[in-house]
Scaffold this motif. Sequence first.
Motif, PDB file in Angstrom:
ATOM      1  N   SER A 187      36.657  43.293  39.451  1.00  0.00           N
ATOM      2  CA  SER A 187      35.550  42.517  38.886  1.00  0.00           C
ATOM      3  C   SER A 187      35.590  41.072  39.369  1.00  0.00           C
ATOM      4  O   SER A 187      34.544  40.480  39.685  1.00  0.00           O
ATOM      5  CB  SER A 187      35.607  42.556  37.355  1.00  0.00           C
ATOM      6  OG  SER A 187      35.472  43.872  36.872  1.00  0.00           O
ATOM      7  N   ALA A 188      36.786  40.494  39.428  1.00  0.00           N
ATOM      8  CA  ALA A 188      36.918  39.115  39.907  1.00  0.00           C
ATOM      9  C   ALA A 188      36.506  39.004  41.365  1.00  0.00           C
ATOM     10  O   ALA A 188      35.854  38.022  41.776  1.00  0.00           O
ATOM     11  CB  ALA A 188      38.357  38.637  39.722  1.00  0.00           C
ATOM     12  N   SER A 222      43.653  43.884  23.378  1.00  0.00           N
ATOM     13  CA  SER A 222      44.508  44.219  24.506  1.00  0.00           C
ATOM     14  C   SER A 222      45.473  45.323  24.102  1.00  0.00           C
ATOM     15  O   SER A 222      45.813  45.479  22.931  1.00  0.00           O
ATOM     16  CB  SER A 222      45.278  42.977  24.971  1.00  0.00           C
ATOM     17  OG  SER A 222      44.393  41.990  25.470  1.00  0.00           O
ATOM     18  N   TYR A 234      40.058  44.529  36.403  1.00  0.00           N
ATOM     19  CA  TYR A 234      39.874  43.076  36.303  1.00  0.00           C
ATOM     20  C   TYR A 234      39.823  42.455  37.697  1.00  0.00           C
ATOM     21  O   TYR A 234      38.952  41.617  37.995  1.00  0.00           O
ATOM     22  CB  TYR A 234      41.032  42.434  35.534  1.00  0.00           C
ATOM     23  CG  TYR A 234      41.003  42.563  34.029  1.00  0.00           C
ATOM     24  CD1 TYR A 234      39.982  43.239  33.371  1.00  0.00           C
ATOM     25  CD2 TYR A 234      42.009  42.003  33.267  1.00  0.00           C
ATOM     26  CE1 TYR A 234      39.979  43.352  31.991  1.00  0.00           C
ATOM     27  CE2 TYR A 234      42.023  42.103  31.875  1.00  0.00           C
ATOM     28  CZ  TYR A 234      41.009  42.780  31.245  1.00  0.00           C
ATOM     29  OH  TYR A 234      41.010  42.883  29.878  1.00  0.00           O
ATOM     30  N   ILE A 257      35.091  37.905  32.633  1.00  0.00           N
ATOM     31  CA  ILE A 257      35.069  37.560  34.059  1.00  0.00           C
ATOM     32  C   ILE A 257      33.638  37.375  34.544  1.00  0.00           C
ATOM     33  O   ILE A 257      33.322  36.408  35.252  1.00  0.00           O
ATOM     34  CB  ILE A 257      35.785  38.657  34.870  1.00  0.00           C
ATOM     35  CG1 ILE A 257      37.281  38.659  34.541  1.00  0.00           C
ATOM     36  CG2 ILE A 257      35.576  38.439  36.372  1.00  0.00           C
ATOM     37  CD1 ILE A 257      38.023  39.865  35.075  1.00  0.00           C
ATOM     38  N   GLY A 313      37.405  42.138  28.842  1.00  0.00           N
ATOM     39  CA  GLY A 313      37.879  41.401  30.011  1.00  0.00           C
ATOM     40  C   GLY A 313      36.856  41.344  31.122  1.00  0.00           C
ATOM     41  O   GLY A 313      36.653  40.295  31.751  1.00  0.00           O
ATOM     42  N   VAL A 314      36.200  42.473  31.386  1.00  0.00           N
ATOM     43  CA  VAL A 314      35.171  42.506  32.433  1.00  0.00           C
ATOM     44  C   VAL A 314      34.024  41.567  32.078  1.00  0.00           C
ATOM     45  O   VAL A 314      33.507  40.836  32.936  1.00  0.00           O
ATOM     46  CB  VAL A 314      34.660  43.947  32.633  1.00  0.00           C
ATOM     47  CG1 VAL A 314      33.394  43.964  33.485  1.00  0.00           C
ATOM     48  CG2 VAL A 314      35.742  44.804  33.286  1.00  0.00           C
ATOM     49  N   LEU A 343      44.112  46.015  34.640  1.00  0.00           N
ATOM     50  CA  LEU A 343      44.328  44.897  35.569  1.00  0.00           C
ATOM     51  C   LEU A 343      43.678  45.161  36.920  1.00  0.00           C
ATOM     52  O   LEU A 343      43.143  44.235  37.554  1.00  0.00           O
ATOM     53  CB  LEU A 343      45.828  44.633  35.741  1.00  0.00           C
ATOM     54  CG  LEU A 343      46.533  44.026  34.518  1.00  0.00           C
ATOM     55  CD1 LEU A 343      48.039  43.935  34.770  1.00  0.00           C
ATOM     56  CD2 LEU A 343      45.964  42.651  34.196  1.00  0.00           C
TER      57      LEU A 343
END
Length: 365
Positions: free
Chosen positions: A313-314, A219, A310, A183, A179-180, A307
Amino acid sequence: MSTLHYVALVALAFLITLVATPLARAFGTRAGAVARPGGRKVHEGLIPQTGGIAIFAGVMVTMSVQWLGETRLGWNEVLTERGSTTYDARLLVVGLALMFAVGLVDDLVTLSPGVKFAGQLAAACVVVYAGLTIDYVGNPFAEGLIVLGVASVPLTVLYLVGFANVINLIDGLDGLAAGVCAIASMSLLVLAAQGNRLDAAVFAAAVIGACVGFLRYNSHPASVFMGDSGAMFLGFTLAVASLLGVMKTTAAIALAVPLLVIGVPIFDTASAIVRRLTHRRPIQEADRGHIHHRLLGRGFGQRQTVLIIYAWSAALALAAYTVRYAPGYVRWIALAVLFIVTAVVTYWLGLFEAAHHHDVNDESE
């Protein structure tokens, strides 16, 4: 290149990885390349750790389709462009494949740290030999450039190997590293496309699709891990894409942008080094002091922890965009806010406090 073209590349990498992951998972089970619970690992049961094979396939097939489209179907030259590029794209791919191979061998038979590091250096040297180097940086305190000269090669190697390892170190929870990286790649894609660095944008698009496709199985609760082969390959590919994205850019802030994009794993690694030095522990010694371990220790579940990282990171990806394109005073405000938030998070999580240690060969999953 149009937005539709990038969407098609993302979709292709997504589909290839989605189809290949069950096959990679089955291979890992048969080969005995599984992660066992205990130590720093928070999962239960035996989980195959060969998902990196599917990620590698997704990225490489996508890049191959782009190459064939340019050489056989008359697509706009991006990877095959002559005259305006100073690197050999084919050698870049060789370097990426070598990094993946080192990680895969480590997943299968567990390499010693020295041999593993030597393999990482070899992959980085191939990329440097291909012509991708950091030759100069903008002077942040005055106009003009700082020419690196002979320092260019070791600095580039350090940058490439560092990227590969920070992603590997943060790969500690279901879906976290994938996920990281997704992003970070989205941010690099936007920045590269706007800066007309289309080669970097193609690399970033392939990574996005591969990461999202892999998340279907990775996940929480994960049925497969990416292993070193996936984490090192993703970090290395992001490093290559980021360097392609800043080539021929003389802005003082240019090289700082990709570092912000993967700021969470970089900060996690840096805090781990400081923590271990402060408490007189070997730098390479594994512990339960990483950001995700600290969040779990604060009572957050795996999904919540992932999350939170995430979102962090976003936010950093958005900050990287701001730093790259906003006026000077806005850049400094954004950096000041990031510094304050980082200091507060560091104190709250106790990132520099002593942590429970484990054997160096203990994996992070």
